[in-house]
Design an enzyme around this catalytic site. Structure first.
Site, mmCIF file in Angstrom:
data_model
loop_
_atom_site.group_PDB
_atom_site.id
_atom_site.type_symbol
_atom_site.label_atom_id
_atom_site.label_comp_id
_atom_site.label_asym_id
_atom_site.label_seq_id
_atom_site.Cartn_x
_atom_site.Cartn_y
_atom_site.Cartn_z
ATOM 1 N N SER A 203 88.618 69.824 0.384
ATOM 2 C CA SER A 203 87.726 69.725 -0.773
ATOM 3 C C SER A 203 88.036 70.892 -1.710
ATOM 4 O O SER A 203 88.549 71.932 -1.254
ATOM 5 C CB SER A 203 86.274 69.835 -0.305
ATOM 6 O OG SER A 203 85.425 70.168 -1.380
ATOM 7 N N TYR A 216 80.076 74.491 4.535
ATOM 8 C CA TYR A 216 80.951 73.416 4.032
ATOM 9 C C TYR A 216 82.228 74.028 3.469
ATOM 10 O O TYR A 216 83.337 73.599 3.805
ATOM 11 C CB TYR A 216 80.207 72.609 2.956
ATOM 12 C CG TYR A 216 81.016 71.450 2.410
ATOM 13 C CD1 TYR A 216 81.305 70.339 3.207
ATOM 14 C CD2 TYR A 216 81.498 71.452 1.102
ATOM 15 C CE1 TYR A 216 82.049 69.272 2.715
ATOM 16 C CE2 TYR A 216 82.236 70.391 0.598
ATOM 17 C CZ TYR A 216 82.504 69.303 1.411
ATOM 18 O OH TYR A 216 83.241 68.261 0.922
HETATM 19 N N1 LIG Z 1 82.815 62.673 -2.629
HETATM 20 C C1 LIG Z 1 83.172 63.868 -3.067
HETATM 21 O O1 LIG Z 1 82.813 64.293 -4.188
HETATM 22 C C2 LIG Z 1 84.073 64.723 -2.227
HETATM 23 C C3 LIG Z 1 84.606 65.886 -2.819
HETATM 24 C C4 LIG Z 1 85.417 66.688 -2.055
HETATM 25 C C5 LIG Z 1 85.721 66.353 -0.750
HETATM 26 N N2 LIG Z 1 85.179 65.238 -0.197
HETATM 27 C C6 LIG Z 1 85.511 64.932 1.197
HETATM 28 O O2 LIG Z 1 85.932 63.593 1.300
HETATM 29 C C7 LIG Z 1 85.589 63.082 2.580
HETATM 30 C C8 LIG Z 1 84.879 61.743 2.419
HETATM 31 O O3 LIG Z 1 83.724 61.945 1.638
HETATM 32 P P1 LIG Z 1 82.975 60.740 0.907
HETATM 33 O O4 LIG Z 1 82.313 61.339 -0.259
HETATM 34 O O5 LIG Z 1 83.891 59.608 0.734
HETATM 35 O O6 LIG Z 1 81.853 60.414 2.020
HETATM 36 P P2 LIG Z 1 80.895 59.156 2.198
HETATM 37 O O7 LIG Z 1 80.994 58.212 1.050
HETATM 38 O O8 LIG Z 1 79.578 59.717 2.560
HETATM 39 O O9 LIG Z 1 81.527 58.414 3.481
HETATM 40 C C9 LIG Z 1 81.535 59.041 4.722
HETATM 41 C C10 LIG Z 1 82.195 58.143 5.767
HETATM 42 O O10 LIG Z 1 82.218 58.853 6.991
HETATM 43 C C11 LIG Z 1 81.521 58.120 8.001
HETATM 44 N N3 LIG Z 1 80.819 59.090 8.835
HETATM 45 C C12 LIG Z 1 79.821 59.939 8.459
HETATM 46 N N4 LIG Z 1 79.437 60.684 9.499
HETATM 47 C C13 LIG Z 1 80.221 60.324 10.548
HETATM 48 C C14 LIG Z 1 80.303 60.725 11.910
HETATM 49 N N5 LIG Z 1 79.472 61.639 12.417
HETATM 50 N N6 LIG Z 1 81.221 60.152 12.708
HETATM 51 C C15 LIG Z 1 82.045 59.201 12.232
HETATM 52 N N7 LIG Z 1 82.011 58.757 10.969
HETATM 53 C C16 LIG Z 1 81.109 59.309 10.128
HETATM 54 C C17 LIG Z 1 80.604 57.183 7.220
HETATM 55 O O11 LIG Z 1 80.332 55.976 7.910
HETATM 56 P P3 LIG Z 1 79.105 55.805 8.939
HETATM 57 O O12 LIG Z 1 77.910 56.357 8.219
HETATM 58 O O13 LIG Z 1 79.010 54.392 9.276
HETATM 59 O O14 LIG Z 1 79.530 56.606 10.093
HETATM 60 C C18 LIG Z 1 81.470 56.855 6.017
HETATM 61 O O15 LIG Z 1 82.416 55.864 6.352
HETATM 62 C C19 LIG Z 1 84.766 64.160 3.267
HETATM 63 O O16 LIG Z 1 85.587 64.890 4.138
HETATM 64 C C20 LIG Z 1 84.307 65.043 2.116
HETATM 65 O O17 LIG Z 1 84.086 66.366 2.523
HETATM 66 C C21 LIG Z 1 84.371 64.415 -0.909
#
Ligand SMILES: NC(=O)c1ccc[n+]([C@@H]2O[C@H](COP(=O)([O-])OP(=O)(O)OC[C@H]3O[C@@H](n4cnc5c(N)ncnc54)[C@H](OP(=O)(O)O)[C@@H]3O)[C@@H](O)[C@H]2O)c1
Length: 333
Positions: A203, A216
């Site tokens: 991130s 984080y």
């Molecule tokens: N979105 C942003 O702005 C952003 C920015 C920088 C970095 N990131 C990084 O990108 C990655 C994805 O983020 P996102 O924003 O796409 O997240 P998201 O939309 O909240 O999706 C999270 C995914 O992870 C699964 N998940 C959550 N907790 C889990 C657990 N304990 N075990 C297994 N699966 C789990 C969820 O499915 P279930 O709930 O069914 O398990 C879902 O498929 C993360 O590493 C985040 O730190 C995101």
């Protein structure tokens, strides 16, 4: 004070300013600084345009039959899973909720005509037994690409001592342990075949320390360092640290895209073709521009981010207090 010292400065500079050779030299140095800054800005712009829109992508389906994506049912993980299936890779989808896994697996196999498998894993409880089972499944597949995407953040920016222990443990287990163990499960077979890609979703919070998201930020900087160090050990493999700023998702709490917060599909469409070229990427043109904040002098980037988080914290707590007061008011009526 500065104004008072102006005549002193003027007097001190007077002999230099009166000397034509000295003023010519000052002009030349000044022009050289401006020209070199302009050239660097143009090179940055040209490089961003070329790498974001024009450079040909590597054929990831050549790396092996299967892709594995953690946290694959939403946000960036789902976008990676779809983009890899579109390139012809079969996909093993991993997340917590079986019904969501089934839905995404069907969507992908219907649309892209590739094989899919699912594994229900909660990375906050990734015991030795669960890991051993998953390792068995993975050993039976030819894995070309692993996307270590699963991750959680805070509900809102908060001071370290206010976080409960369960949250601290979850942040470390889900954001760090999963990346280490999943990489270990695939790297042996990739190394033997001398091909494969591991994409570690860090991130922008890992670019520099971000107070009020301390844990984080720390876990994401771990993912970045882990990824870059691993890449040194396995030069035959593509190992990439991806460092997005905001992307529309549940985790980010964003519903609509903006110029610098793309949808997950748009983000992955931009970041996936950087594999094989960039071991560390911000992944999206607007994020590359936002990333310049890390080079500001006097830690201005860190200070600005901290103040923004402090502001969000204040507004969040105020809103929560209002909701609690309204609920209490309703109860007493
Ligand atoms: N979105 C942003 O702005 C952003 C920015 C920088 C970095 N990131 C990084 O990108 C990655 C994805 O983020 P996102 O924003 O796409 O997240 P998201 O939309 O909240 O999706 C999270 C995914 O992870 C699964 N998940 C959550 N907790 C889990 C657990 N304990 N075990 C297994 N699966 C789990 C969820 O499915 P279930 O709930 O069914 O398990 C879902 O498929 C993360 O590493 C985040 O730190 C995101």
């Amino acid at each position: 004070m500065v104004l008072e010292s102006l005549p002193v400065i003027h007097d001190a500079l007077a002999p230099i300013l009166a000397n034509k050779q000295a003023t010519d030299a000052i002009w030349i140095v000044g022009a050289a600084v401006v020209a070199s800054t302009a050239i660097r800005a143009l090179l940055f712009l040209g490089n961003t345009i070329y790498t974001s829109f024009l450079r040909p992508a590597k054929k990831l389906s050549k790396l092996g039959k299967w892709a594995i994506v953690t946290g694959a049912t939403d946000g960036l993980g789902k976008a990676y899973a779809k983009a890899l299936a579109k390139q012809g890779l079969s996909v093993l989808l991993i997340s917590r909720t079986q019904s969501k896994l089934d839905e995404v697996a069907k969507e992908i196999s219907d649309k892209y005509k590739v094989e899919t498998k699912t594994a229900q894993v909660d990375y906050s409880k990734f015991s030795e037994d669960v890991a051993a089972n998953l390792r068995k499944t993975i050993d039976s597949l030819e894995v070309g690409v692993l996307v270590n995407n699963v991750g959680i953040s805070y509900t809102y920016p908060e001071k370290f001592d206010k976080l409960d222990e369960a949250t601290l443990r979850n942040l470390v287990h889900i954001n760090c342990d999963s990346v280490v163990l999943m990489s270990h499960m695939v790297i042996g077979q990739m190394d033997k075949r001398k091909k494969g890609a591991i994409i570690n979703v860090s991130s922008a919070s890992g670019l520099f320390p971000m107070g009020l998201l301390t844990v984080y930020s720390g876990t994401k900087s771990f993912v970045d360092f882990f990824s870059r160090a691993l890449s040194q050990e396995y030069p035959n493999l593509y190992i990439q640290s991806v460092m997005p700023f905001m992307v529309v998702s549940k985790l980010a709490g964003l519903k609509r895209p903006t110029w610098n917060a793309p949808t997950p599909d748009d983000y992955v469409r931009s970041s996936l073709p950087t594999i094989g070229y960039e071991d560390r990427t911000l992944g999206y043109w607007a994020h590359k521009v936002s990333g310049l904040i890390q080079y500001l002098p006097f830690n201005l980037g860190e200070k600005f981010t901290y103040n923004t988080h402090a502001d969000i914290n204040k507004r969040y707590l105020k809103r929560q207090a209002r909701i609690t007061a309204e609920a209490a008011g309703k109860k007493s009526q």
